[in-house]
Design a protein around this motif. Sequence first.
Motif, short mmCIF file in Angstrom:
data_model
loop_
_atom_site.label_atom_id
_atom_site.label_comp_id
_atom_site.label_asym_id
_atom_site.label_seq_id
_atom_site.Cartn_x
_atom_site.Cartn_y
_atom_site.Cartn_z
N LEU A 293 7.13 -3.53 15.60
CA LEU A 293 7.97 -2.35 15.43
C LEU A 293 8.25 -2.08 13.95
N ASP A 294 8.43 -3.13 13.16
CA ASP A 294 8.71 -2.92 11.73
C ASP A 294 7.59 -2.15 11.05
N LEU A 295 6.34 -2.47 11.40
CA LEU A 295 5.21 -1.79 10.79
C LEU A 295 5.11 -0.34 11.29
N ILE A 296 5.37 -0.14 12.58
CA ILE A 296 5.40 1.22 13.11
C ILE A 296 6.40 2.08 12.35
N GLU A 297 7.61 1.55 12.18
CA GLU A 297 8.65 2.31 11.49
C GLU A 297 8.31 2.54 10.02
N SER A 298 7.67 1.57 9.39
CA SER A 298 7.27 1.73 7.99
C SER A 298 6.24 2.85 7.85
N LEU A 299 5.24 2.87 8.72
CA LEU A 299 4.23 3.93 8.67
C LEU A 299 4.85 5.29 8.95
N SER A 300 5.79 5.34 9.90
CA SER A 300 6.46 6.60 10.21
C SER A 300 7.25 7.11 9.02
N ARG A 301 7.94 6.22 8.34
CA ARG A 301 8.70 6.62 7.14
C ARG A 301 7.77 7.17 6.07
N THR A 302 6.64 6.48 5.89
CA THR A 302 5.68 6.93 4.88
C THR A 302 5.18 8.33 5.19
N MET A 303 4.85 8.59 6.47
CA MET A 303 4.38 9.92 6.86
C MET A 303 5.45 10.98 6.60
N TYR A 304 6.69 10.66 6.92
CA TYR A 304 7.75 11.65 6.72
C TYR A 304 7.99 11.92 5.23
#
Length: 447
Positions: A293-304
Amino acid sequence: MTTVHSGADYTYDVLGIGFGPSNLALAIALHEHNSAAPEGERLRAAFLERQPRFGWHRGMLIDDATMQVSFLKDLVTMRDPTSDFTFLCYLREQDRLVDFLNQKTLFPLRIEFHDYFEWAAARVDDLVEYSAEVVSVRPVTEDGQVRWYDVATRDPAAPGQLTVRRTRTLCVATGLEPHLPPDAALSERVWHNSELLPRVDELLSSGRKVHRAVVLGAGQSAAEAVDYLHRSFPDAEVCSVFAKYGYTPADDSPFANRIFDPEAVDVFYEAPTAVKQSLHDYHRSTNYSVVDLDLIESLSRTMYQEKVRGRQRLRMLNVSRIREVAARTDDVEVTVEFLPTGERAVLASDLLVYATGYQPRGVGENLGEVAKICLRDEEDALRVGRDHRVETAANVTADIYLQGGTEHTHGLTSTLLSTTAVRAGEICASLLARRSSATHQPDHAVG
């Protein structure tokens, strides 16, 4: 330095094929048994590894990637927490024990755990022959019974000469091999993610520009590859292609994780085939096609953040599949289909990375003609005992053990680190019990 013997005048009690974490754990268990046992109760053991030195998924040792299992599931702790081969003993020897404890984590860096494996492997290197690629395994018959196996190896760097070793028992732990989609062809621009780090290093050192990279896959390795490429090539667009709507978080909750307990192997082994399949389907989300989940959230933040800045380099092409790949002189054309509409887009890419997982090597690839004496069930899968020993024809007294490739009998932990230490102890105990029984007929080999 290795003390592995060869020749017809020396017979091993067990030869291990492959020397990854599984057979390393077994080597430690045998080393510890032999160190404590009287000479007459020791087992002659050796391990054969085609790599020139110990290595475990080196191509994915990303500098900040962490393990997905607790450090307590190391090579020995679950079998014997008093062993001096534990991860904690490694930390103490490296003078990092206090520093690690201060991190307040159960999950070490992957590069650190690999260094722990290397540290442990170096302590039992007298049992290992590196640069020893197994090219054939031949059953040896006496009085109508298969009593031994002759294992032929060659040095990949000097393939002209074969070395043959005889053993009463094999322990096969050749790990996993990269899985690729049908008709996929690897090249300078098309990789499996197992090659990620060395391939990226080559590109960076060459100075060649990367304008777009495409990664196929929805699991942890795919997400890590996307993140690593995005960081490594700050001017490139990185496209993640997968059939799901979004990355699925790994289920590492306490109750779900019980599927990796040693006791769960007993439950799984005794269960009917339909129940085995149900358990596998229910708990795929603990390991397959899932992402931390940490990596999912990190990638999502980067996209935003990129969307806010108006320059989107990280793209998620979800609910999509790659339909065609065409190599050209300067790039590779990747045709991606959006599944809900069938609409296709062609991406001119500098790189295509298949993060499509791994699969166990077939026993036929490892054992050749010996595979013919192994018994199979109605689904044509190998019949394997609870002690990880393959069931063989009635005239076979030489044994074969498997570490990996037993998911159909022993459950999800078959290819994972979770029960590595426990399984090594079970195989060691079985080896000792089999040797002390009347099953093996004595021979007259000398050491």
